[in-house]
Design a protein around this motif. Structure first.
Motif, PDB file in Angstrom:
ATOM      1  N   MET A 279      -3.539   3.677   5.130  1.00  0.00           N
ATOM      2  CA  MET A 279      -3.627   2.352   4.519  1.00  0.00           C
ATOM      3  C   MET A 279      -5.072   1.849   4.501  1.00  0.00           C
ATOM      4  O   MET A 279      -5.438   1.017   3.670  1.00  0.00           O
ATOM      5  CB  MET A 279      -2.734   1.366   5.273  1.00  0.00           C
TER       6      MET A 279
ATOM      7  N   ASP B 150      -3.437  -5.022   6.171  1.00  0.00           N
ATOM      8  CA  ASP B 150      -2.290  -4.261   5.679  1.00  0.00           C
ATOM      9  C   ASP B 150      -1.394  -3.764   6.805  1.00  0.00           C
ATOM     10  O   ASP B 150      -0.174  -3.945   6.777  1.00  0.00           O
ATOM     11  CB  ASP B 150      -2.768  -3.053   4.855  1.00  0.00           C
ATOM     12  N   SER B 151      -2.002  -3.128   7.791  1.00  0.00           N
ATOM     13  CA  SER B 151      -1.214  -2.563   8.889  1.00  0.00           C
ATOM     14  C   SER B 151      -0.525  -3.672   9.684  1.00  0.00           C
ATOM     15  O   SER B 151       0.611  -3.509  10.145  1.00  0.00           O
ATOM     16  CB  SER B 151      -2.107  -1.725   9.809  1.00  0.00           C
TER      17      SER B 151
ATOM     18  N   ILE C 221       4.273  -5.964   1.427  1.00  0.00           N
ATOM     19  CA  ILE C 221       4.049  -5.119   2.603  1.00  0.00           C
ATOM     20  C   ILE C 221       4.988  -5.497   3.743  1.00  0.00           C
ATOM     21  O   ILE C 221       5.506  -4.614   4.443  1.00  0.00           O
ATOM     22  CB  ILE C 221       2.574  -5.187   3.044  1.00  0.00           C
TER      23      ILE C 221
ATOM     24  N   PHE D  30       2.554  -4.779   7.787  1.00  0.00           N
ATOM     25  CA  PHE D  30       3.582  -3.742   7.867  1.00  0.00           C
ATOM     26  C   PHE D  30       4.313  -3.809   9.210  1.00  0.00           C
ATOM     27  O   PHE D  30       5.543  -3.761   9.276  1.00  0.00           O
ATOM     28  CB  PHE D  30       2.940  -2.364   7.688  1.00  0.00           C
TER      29      PHE D  30
ATOM     30  N   ILE E 125       8.369  -3.959   2.870  1.00  0.00           N
ATOM     31  CA  ILE E 125       8.364  -2.506   3.098  1.00  0.00           C
ATOM     32  C   ILE E 125       8.491  -2.207   4.588  1.00  0.00           C
ATOM     33  O   ILE E 125       9.254  -1.335   5.007  1.00  0.00           O
ATOM     34  CB  ILE E 125       7.086  -1.870   2.512  1.00  0.00           C
ATOM     35  N   GLY E 126       7.726  -2.940   5.407  1.00  0.00           N
ATOM     36  CA  GLY E 126       7.819  -2.754   6.852  1.00  0.00           C
ATOM     37  C   GLY E 126       9.195  -3.108   7.382  1.00  0.00           C
ATOM     38  O   GLY E 126       9.719  -2.440   8.283  1.00  0.00           O
TER      39      GLY E 126
ATOM     40  N   GLY F 140       9.902   0.313   8.402  1.00  0.00           N
ATOM     41  CA  GLY F 140       9.018   0.392   9.568  1.00  0.00           C
ATOM     42  C   GLY F 140       9.660   0.916  10.826  1.00  0.00           C
ATOM     43  O   GLY F 140       8.952   1.332  11.750  1.00  0.00           O
TER      44      GLY F 140
END
Length: 214
Positions: free
Chosen positions: A193, A52-53, A169, A56, A172-173, A177
């Motif tokens: 997250m 996930d990270s 994701i 992002f 969104i980033g 971000g």
């Protein structure tokens, strides 16, 4: 211990490590990212990689022009789908062998058959939802394979889940971000997250157990 600390540092500071890799190795970053996402979703013993990270941060880097948004989307979507297919294939290969086992201390055939029924009825939403849950997204396709979930049905929800996870994701980033507040608190966002989906899983398992006991 050193390996664990190195991995934790990479997970919590993936933005700095990824930016340095892009600076030093350019387009090779896409091969590295493909490998990480494929292994995290496709090898059942690698659930701790920063899916996930990482997505992002990739989106954030696309937002400032350090990486290509279309290339990142396409390659990482392919990695996510192929990773799940690999995990499913491993589970499906083991499944027929497991079905031949008798009940023992380590195997409950009734529970195994219940898992098969569950994945035929609810496997689709499980595969999609698991994409957004660390650890679960590594084990869900493997269990789907072991439980002999219909291959075409699995493929459909694998593609849908992969598109929502990677596309959602990274997007969104891309848009959020690089906000100063987000960049200043990225380590806390990464922890969130990781931990929040895990707590949701634990709470859901606790409620299910209480319901079953009742």
């Amino acid at each position: 211990m050193d390996i664990a600390l190195t991995l934790l540092d990479f997970i919590l500071h993936v933005d700095k490590h990824l930016e340095a890799f892009v600076t030093n190795y350019g387009w090779w970053v896409y091969a590295l990212l493909f490998l990480i996402i494929f292994v995290e979703t496709g090898v059942v013993v690698m659930p701790f990689l920063p899916g996930d990270s990482l997505l992002f941060v990739v989106g954030a880097m696309c937002g400032v022009g350090l990486m290509s948004f279309p290339a990142s989307m396409g390659l990482l979507f392919a990695a996510a789908v192929l990773g799940n297919q690999s995990n499913y294939a491993i589970g499906r290969f083991l499944g027929p062998k497991v079905f031949q086992w008798d009940d023992s201390r380590f195997f409950n055939k009734k529970a195994f058959n219940q898992a098969h029924v569950f994945y035929e009825q609810y496997g689709g939403i499980t595969i999609v939802a698991a994409r957004f849950m660390p650890f679960m997204r590594t084990f869900a396709p493997f269990v789907a394979g072991v439980a002999q979930m219909n291959r075409a049905r699995f493929m459909l929800f694998d593609v849908v889940g992969g598109a929502l996870w990677v596309g959602g994701i990274i997007t969104i980033g891309y848009f959020f971000g690089n906000f100063p507040w987000v960049k200043a608190h990225l380590d806390k966002i990464i922890w969130a997250m990781i931990l929040i989906p895990g707590l949701v899983i634990i709470f859901g398992a606790w409620r299910s157990r209480r319901t079953a006991q009742a």
